[in-house]
Design a protein around this motif. Structure first.
Motif, mmCIF file in Angstrom:
data_model
loop_
_atom_site.group_PDB
_atom_site.id
_atom_site.type_symbol
_atom_site.label_atom_id
_atom_site.label_comp_id
_atom_site.label_asym_id
_atom_site.label_seq_id
_atom_site.Cartn_x
_atom_site.Cartn_y
_atom_site.Cartn_z
ATOM 1 N N VAL A 150 1.312 -1.412 0.235
ATOM 2 C CA VAL A 150 -0.480 0.188 0.138
ATOM 3 C C VAL A 150 0.959 1.652 -0.133
ATOM 4 C CG1 VAL A 150 -1.600 1.238 0.959
ATOM 5 C CG2 VAL A 150 -1.939 -1.353 1.224
ATOM 6 N N THR A 151 0.688 2.215 -0.801
ATOM 7 C CA THR A 151 0.647 3.614 -0.996
ATOM 8 C C THR A 151 0.416 4.638 -0.447
ATOM 9 O OG1 THR A 151 1.598 3.385 -3.800
ATOM 10 C CG2 THR A 151 3.762 2.494 -2.200
ATOM 11 N N TYR A 152 -1.098 4.262 -0.826
ATOM 12 C CA TYR A 152 -2.140 5.684 -1.310
ATOM 13 C C TYR A 152 -3.274 5.116 -0.115
ATOM 14 C CZ TYR A 152 -5.504 8.429 -3.033
ATOM 15 O OH TYR A 152 -6.570 9.446 -2.902
ATOM 16 N N ALA A 153 -3.886 5.927 0.469
ATOM 17 C CA ALA A 153 -5.561 5.405 1.051
ATOM 18 C C ALA A 153 -5.054 4.864 2.324
ATOM 19 C CB ALA A 153 -6.722 5.456 0.407
ATOM 20 N N ASP A 154 -3.960 4.522 2.640
ATOM 21 C CA ASP A 154 -3.266 2.970 3.705
ATOM 22 C C ASP A 154 -4.271 3.393 4.987
ATOM 23 O OD1 ASP A 154 -2.342 1.340 5.208
ATOM 24 O OD2 ASP A 154 -0.100 2.317 5.716
ATOM 25 N N ARG A 210 7.429 6.326 4.528
ATOM 26 C CA ARG A 210 6.260 6.626 4.930
ATOM 27 C C ARG A 210 5.605 8.521 5.069
ATOM 28 N NH1 ARG A 210 5.219 1.504 6.875
ATOM 29 N NH2 ARG A 210 3.489 0.821 5.776
ATOM 30 N N PHE A 211 7.457 9.156 5.131
ATOM 31 C CA PHE A 211 7.401 10.204 5.318
ATOM 32 C C PHE A 211 6.286 10.737 6.034
ATOM 33 C CE2 PHE A 211 8.294 9.942 0.512
ATOM 34 C CZ PHE A 211 9.606 10.178 0.724
ATOM 35 N N LEU A 212 6.501 10.586 7.827
ATOM 36 C CA LEU A 212 6.338 10.642 8.213
ATOM 37 C C LEU A 212 6.283 12.358 9.265
ATOM 38 C CD1 LEU A 212 5.698 7.285 10.128
ATOM 39 C CD2 LEU A 212 4.332 8.748 8.213
ATOM 40 N N VAL A 213 5.625 12.968 9.712
ATOM 41 C CA VAL A 213 6.162 14.683 10.021
ATOM 42 C C VAL A 213 5.953 13.738 11.853
ATOM 43 C CG1 VAL A 213 4.624 16.147 11.533
ATOM 44 C CG2 VAL A 213 3.956 15.816 8.789
ATOM 45 N N ASP A 214 7.254 14.728 12.048
ATOM 46 C CA ASP A 214 7.253 13.996 13.415
ATOM 47 C C ASP A 214 6.758 14.994 14.393
ATOM 48 O OD1 ASP A 214 8.837 13.817 16.145
ATOM 49 O OD2 ASP A 214 11.194 14.096 14.994
ATOM 50 N N ASP A 252 -0.626 12.483 0.606
ATOM 51 C CA ASP A 252 -1.263 11.533 0.407
ATOM 52 C C ASP A 252 -0.809 9.928 0.136
ATOM 53 O OD1 ASP A 252 -1.462 12.209 -2.223
ATOM 54 O OD2 ASP A 252 -3.175 11.859 -2.465
ATOM 55 N N HIS A 253 0.539 9.841 -0.458
ATOM 56 C CA HIS A 253 1.296 8.946 -1.014
ATOM 57 C C HIS A 253 2.106 8.885 0.189
ATOM 58 C CE1 HIS A 253 -0.679 8.416 -6.008
ATOM 59 N NE2 HIS A 253 -0.952 9.658 -5.163
ATOM 60 N N TYR A 254 2.628 7.428 0.480
ATOM 61 C CA TYR A 254 3.772 7.639 0.491
ATOM 62 C C TYR A 254 4.793 7.610 -0.914
ATOM 63 C CZ TYR A 254 1.092 5.056 4.495
ATOM 64 O OH TYR A 254 0.653 4.720 5.195
ATOM 65 N N GLY A 255 6.038 6.904 0.152
ATOM 66 C CA GLY A 255 7.147 6.866 -1.851
ATOM 67 C C GLY A 255 8.003 5.679 -1.989
#
Length: 163
Positions: free
Chosen positions: A19-23, A91-95, A109-112
């Protein structure tokens, strides 16, 4: 014309298309969206739209001709100059400890998809010198010339928004 058979690097590593979108994640109350700000909420109402793999990393090795030569004239027994080493979802999550109060949990909205490539330096022998001797000596020289592959880290495909 010079490209060989395509390789799906993420599939090669993971064995599926992750999954890379709408997880979503499972909770006691059911399936919940992982990200609620950047992705339209209606996406999560449709099984065909949520939990999709929309991001890929493809690798096209050079094609070999019938004589074992790579397109461009080099011998097919030589390794590729650039080869994939790793591939993974980023996932480029915000810290949240650094970005307190940020309205988003991730940067897109996408993972990389992130890959590490190994670059194998190609060095040729001096012009006009023919290598002589046993096959072992030639193989040893081949290993010395190409034995110091250096991975290039940090080649990431930045996540893109929905189209």
């Amino acid at each position: 014309d010079r490209l060989g058979e395509v390789r799906d690097l993420l599939y090669d590593v993971v064995g599926s298309h992750p999954v890379t979108y709408a997880d979503t994640r499972l909770a006691a109350s059911g399936e919940l969206p992982v990200e609620r700000v950047l992705t339209n909420s209606s996406v999560y109402d449709s099984p065909s739209l949520k939990r999709q793999c929309l991001d890929y990393m493809f690798f096209f090795p050079q094609r070999q001709d019938q004589d074992g030569h790579r397109a461009g004239g080099s011998r097919g027994s030589e390794p590729e100059a650039v080869v994939p080493a790793t591939c993974q979802v980023e996932r480029f999550l915000v810290d949240r400890t650094k970005d307190v109060g940020a309205p988003v949990t991730q940067l897109s909205d996408h993972y990389g998809v992130e890959a590490t490539l190994a670059v194998i330096p190609v060095m040729s022998s001096p012009a006009g010198q023919a290598q002589q001797g046993s096959g072992e000596e030639v193989e040893e020289t081949h290993e010395q010339i190409r034995g110091d592959a250096r991975p290039w880290e940090g080649f990431s495909a930045a996540p893109m928004g929905s189209i």
